[in-house]
Design a protein around this motif. Structure first.
Motif, mmCIF file in Angstrom:
data_model
loop_
_atom_site.group_PDB
_atom_site.id
_atom_site.type_symbol
_atom_site.label_atom_id
_atom_site.label_comp_id
_atom_site.label_asym_id
_atom_site.label_seq_id
_atom_site.Cartn_x
_atom_site.Cartn_y
_atom_site.Cartn_z
ATOM 1 N N VAL A 3 -12.875 17.840 5.321
ATOM 2 C CA VAL A 3 -13.837 16.781 5.033
ATOM 3 C C VAL A 3 -13.509 15.510 5.799
ATOM 4 C CG1 VAL A 3 -14.326 17.681 2.732
ATOM 5 C CG2 VAL A 3 -12.577 15.918 3.015
ATOM 6 N N GLN A 4 -14.550 14.707 5.951
ATOM 7 C CA GLN A 4 -14.426 13.349 6.485
ATOM 8 C C GLN A 4 -14.864 12.418 5.372
ATOM 9 O OE1 GLN A 4 -17.178 12.399 9.601
ATOM 10 N NE2 GLN A 4 -16.369 10.341 9.905
ATOM 11 N N ARG A 5 -14.156 11.311 5.205
ATOM 12 C CA ARG A 5 -14.494 10.342 4.167
ATOM 13 C C ARG A 5 -14.933 9.020 4.793
ATOM 14 N NH1 ARG A 5 -12.737 11.930 -0.915
ATOM 15 N NH2 ARG A 5 -11.302 13.695 -0.914
ATOM 16 N N ASP A 6 -15.745 8.266 4.036
ATOM 17 C CA ASP A 6 -16.148 6.942 4.489
ATOM 18 C C ASP A 6 -15.129 5.908 4.005
ATOM 19 O OD1 ASP A 6 -16.696 6.447 1.804
ATOM 20 O OD2 ASP A 6 -18.868 6.451 2.054
ATOM 21 N N ALA A 9 -13.926 6.150 0.508
ATOM 22 C CA ALA A 9 -13.252 7.427 0.220
ATOM 23 C C ALA A 9 -14.210 8.496 -0.305
ATOM 24 C CB ALA A 9 -12.081 7.244 -0.732
ATOM 25 N N LYS A 10 -15.494 8.343 -0.024
ATOM 26 C CA LYS A 10 -16.469 9.367 -0.402
ATOM 27 C C LYS A 10 -16.645 10.342 0.751
ATOM 28 C CE LYS A 10 -19.002 6.643 -3.690
ATOM 29 N NZ LYS A 10 -20.231 6.584 -4.422
ATOM 30 N N ILE A 11 -16.858 11.607 0.410
ATOM 31 C CA ILE A 11 -17.072 12.629 1.431
ATOM 32 C C ILE A 11 -18.401 12.366 2.131
ATOM 33 C CG2 ILE A 11 -17.426 15.098 1.850
ATOM 34 C CD1 ILE A 11 -15.654 15.633 -0.610
ATOM 35 N N CYS A 22 -13.151 15.616 10.776
ATOM 36 C CA CYS A 22 -12.938 16.295 9.490
ATOM 37 C C CYS A 22 -11.540 16.909 9.502
ATOM 38 C CB CYS A 22 -13.991 17.375 9.266
ATOM 39 S SG CYS A 22 -15.665 16.749 9.155
ATOM 40 N N GLU A 24 -9.167 16.376 6.749
ATOM 41 C CA GLU A 24 -8.570 16.477 5.416
ATOM 42 C C GLU A 24 -8.971 17.816 4.788
ATOM 43 O OE1 GLU A 24 -8.993 14.580 0.960
ATOM 44 O OE2 GLU A 24 -9.651 13.368 2.649
ATOM 45 N N GLU A 32 -15.109 17.744 -6.354
ATOM 46 C CA GLU A 32 -15.679 16.689 -5.508
ATOM 47 C C GLU A 32 -16.464 17.287 -4.337
ATOM 48 O OE1 GLU A 32 -14.285 12.648 -3.129
ATOM 49 O OE2 GLU A 32 -12.761 14.110 -3.724
ATOM 50 N N PHE A 36 -20.570 17.148 -3.598
ATOM 51 C CA PHE A 36 -21.140 16.749 -2.305
ATOM 52 C C PHE A 36 -22.090 17.825 -1.780
ATOM 53 C CE2 PHE A 36 -20.993 16.923 2.339
ATOM 54 C CZ PHE A 36 -21.466 15.653 2.659
#
Length: 109
Positions: A3-6, A9-11, A22, A24, A32, A36
């Motif tokens: 995943v990539q977060r903003d 810390a949201k996906i 991506c 993580e 979570e 998403f």
């Protein structure tokens, strides 16, 4: 899954393979990630889908037992991985039922 977060810390992005964006790792059944992927639907919807999967697994177990009991297929015809999973599942069911953790309804396991 990766995943990539903003900045909050949201996906924001998901990939099956690690990428420069991506990087993580997250388990495919992480709540979570499921939230998403469900386009933000309520967790109750995701939980209902997971409960349906678990119930369907029990149906498949029963179908396999029926086919083996009728001699349509043999346990030994199944791949090693399938046999191992079936034996593990049966062992878990017996263990939980023996200590009466699930009450009288063994359909829960």
């Amino acid at each position: 899954m990766y995943v990539q977060r903003d900045s909050q810390a949201k996906i924001v992005c998901v990939s099956r393979e690690p990428t420069s964006m991506c990087d993580e790792f997250m388990a495919a059944d992480d709540s979570e990630l499921l939230f998403f992927l469900s386009d933000g639907k309520a967790q109750a919807d995701v939980s209902q889908f997971q409960a349906s999967d678990l119930a369907f697994v029990r149906v498949l177990e029963d179908v396999l037992d029926l086919l083996m009991d009728k001699g349509v297929i043999s346990f030994m015809d199944l791949p090693d991985a399938a046999r191992n999973k079936i034996m593990e599942r049966q062992s878990l069911r017996r263990r939980y039922n023996d200590v009466n953790l699930v009450g009288d309804d063994d359909d829960l396991i």
